[in-house]
Design an enzyme around this catalytic site. Structure first.
Site, PDB file in Angstrom:
ATOM      1  CB  ILE A  93      59.948   8.852  25.142  1.00 48.73           C
ATOM      2  CG1 ILE A  93      59.274   9.839  24.197  1.00 48.73           C
ATOM      3  CG2 ILE A  93      60.808   7.839  24.383  1.00 48.73           C
ATOM      4  CD1 ILE A  93      60.209  10.694  23.400  1.00 48.73           C
ATOM      5  CG  HIS A 110      49.347   8.677  17.527  1.00 44.07           C
ATOM      6  ND1 HIS A 110      50.080   9.491  18.356  1.00 44.07           N
ATOM      7  CD2 HIS A 110      49.366   9.263  16.304  1.00 44.07           C
ATOM      8  CE1 HIS A 110      50.515  10.531  17.663  1.00 44.07           C
ATOM      9  NE2 HIS A 110      50.104  10.416  16.412  1.00 44.07           N
TER      10      HIS A 110
HETATM   11  C1  GAR Z   1      44.182  11.015  23.426  1.00 42.94           C
HETATM   12  O1  GAR Z   1      43.705  11.774  22.353  1.00 42.94           O
HETATM   13  C2  GAR Z   1      45.301  10.106  22.963  1.00 42.94           C
HETATM   14  O2  GAR Z   1      45.103   9.603  21.679  1.00 42.94           O
HETATM   15  C3  GAR Z   1      46.466  11.035  23.005  1.00 42.94           C
HETATM   16  O3  GAR Z   1      46.295  11.760  24.193  1.00 42.94           O
HETATM   17  C4  GAR Z   1      44.897  11.904  24.446  1.00 42.94           C
HETATM   18  C5  GAR Z   1      44.637  11.463  25.868  1.00 42.94           C
HETATM   19  O4  GAR Z   1      43.307  11.747  26.220  1.00 42.94           O
HETATM   20  N1  GAR Z   1      47.711  10.338  22.981  1.00 42.94           N
HETATM   21  C6  GAR Z   1      48.795  10.798  22.347  1.00 42.94           C
HETATM   22  O5  GAR Z   1      48.832  11.860  21.759  1.00 42.94           O
HETATM   23  C7  GAR Z   1      49.990   9.880  22.409  1.00 42.94           C
HETATM   24  N2  GAR Z   1      50.987  10.304  21.475  1.00 42.94           N
HETATM   25  P1  GAR Z   1      42.660  11.107  27.519  1.00 42.94           P
HETATM   26  O6  GAR Z   1      43.636  11.355  28.672  1.00 42.94           O
HETATM   27  O7  GAR Z   1      41.386  11.885  27.699  1.00 42.94           O
HETATM   28  O8  GAR Z   1      42.443   9.648  27.279  1.00 42.94           O
END
Ligand code: GAR
Length: 224
Positions: A93, A110
């Protein structure tokens, strides 16, 4: 001139990879001037190194509070000359100090159709709740978590028989398309924000694919 961006990630970095790939294939006019991670085991760091992108690891656990951690990140991002901060699976955060420093210049992805299912478990929460439309949202970041003005969304229908993992995989595939697309819209100066309303100039109306498997709004352009 290419838009200079800093990508912040905590984990696998598959969204980072989609941005790297879009730059490499010439669809995205951006330069990733920094990949910053708050965990030394984030695979995003490996992806960045492989692509020859400067990296920084700033471990939140080593700072006495959120402000001190954010101040260290601000210094590093500013010294990289980044014009836009791109949160790609960055699971910390941010303080008002960070958000005010880069006001209007931070975006996030998100894995849910905001304003539903904010927080760290967007997909699992949506599946658990029993909705039948999952998706993802790219939005500007303000001082309230997952609250800023929405730039683009993809809707991914799913069946109640699908597992969280399957839905996650299908949503992630759209994250990898809409995030680089939004970056290209910003890089080409086509995104304007007026309060909660965001306009992307010269985009098509949202289109449902012929098999009905997703809707993306605004419409994706060639190359994404
Ligand atoms: C993704 O799905 C993104 O949308 C999410 O984390 C994942 C990261 O994947 N973000 C959140 O939940 C933020 N609140 P990645 O590291 O493979 O890009």
């Amino acid at each position: 001139m290419a838009l200079k961006i800093a990508v912040l990630a905590s984990g696998s970095g598959s969204n980072l990879q989609s941005i790297i790939d879009a730059v490499e294939r010439g669809a995205l006019d951006a330069e990733i001037s920094l990949v910053l991670c708050n965990r030394s085991d984030a695979f995003a760091l490996e992806r960045a190194k492989k692509a020859g992108i400067p990296t920084a690891t700033i471990l939140h656990a080593e700072y006495e509070n959120r402000e001190a951690f954010d101040a260290a990140m601000i210094e590093r991002i500013e010294s990289a000359g980044a014009e836009l901060v791109v949160l790609a699976g960055f699971m910390r955060i941010l303080t008002p100090l960070f958000i005010q420093t880069f006001a209007g210049k931070i975006i996030n992805i998100h894995p849910a159709l905001l304003p539903s299912f904010k927080g760290a478990h967007g997909i699992a929460d949506a599946v658990e709740y029993g909705v039948t439309l999952a998706g993802c949202t790219v939005h500007f970041v303000d001082e309230i978590m997952d609250n800023g003005a929405i730039i683009a969304q993809a809707v991914v229908p799913f069946s109640s028989e699908e597992s969280v993992e399957t839905v996650q995989k299908r949503v992630l595939a759209f994250e990898h398309r809409i995030y680089p697309q939004v970056l290209q819209w910003i890089a080409s100066g086509r995104v304007t924000q007026n309060g909660r309303k965001v306009t992307v100039q010269e985009t098509g109306l949202p289109k449902v694919t012929s098999d009905g498997s997703f809707i993306v709004s605004p419409q994706l352009e060639d190359g994404f």
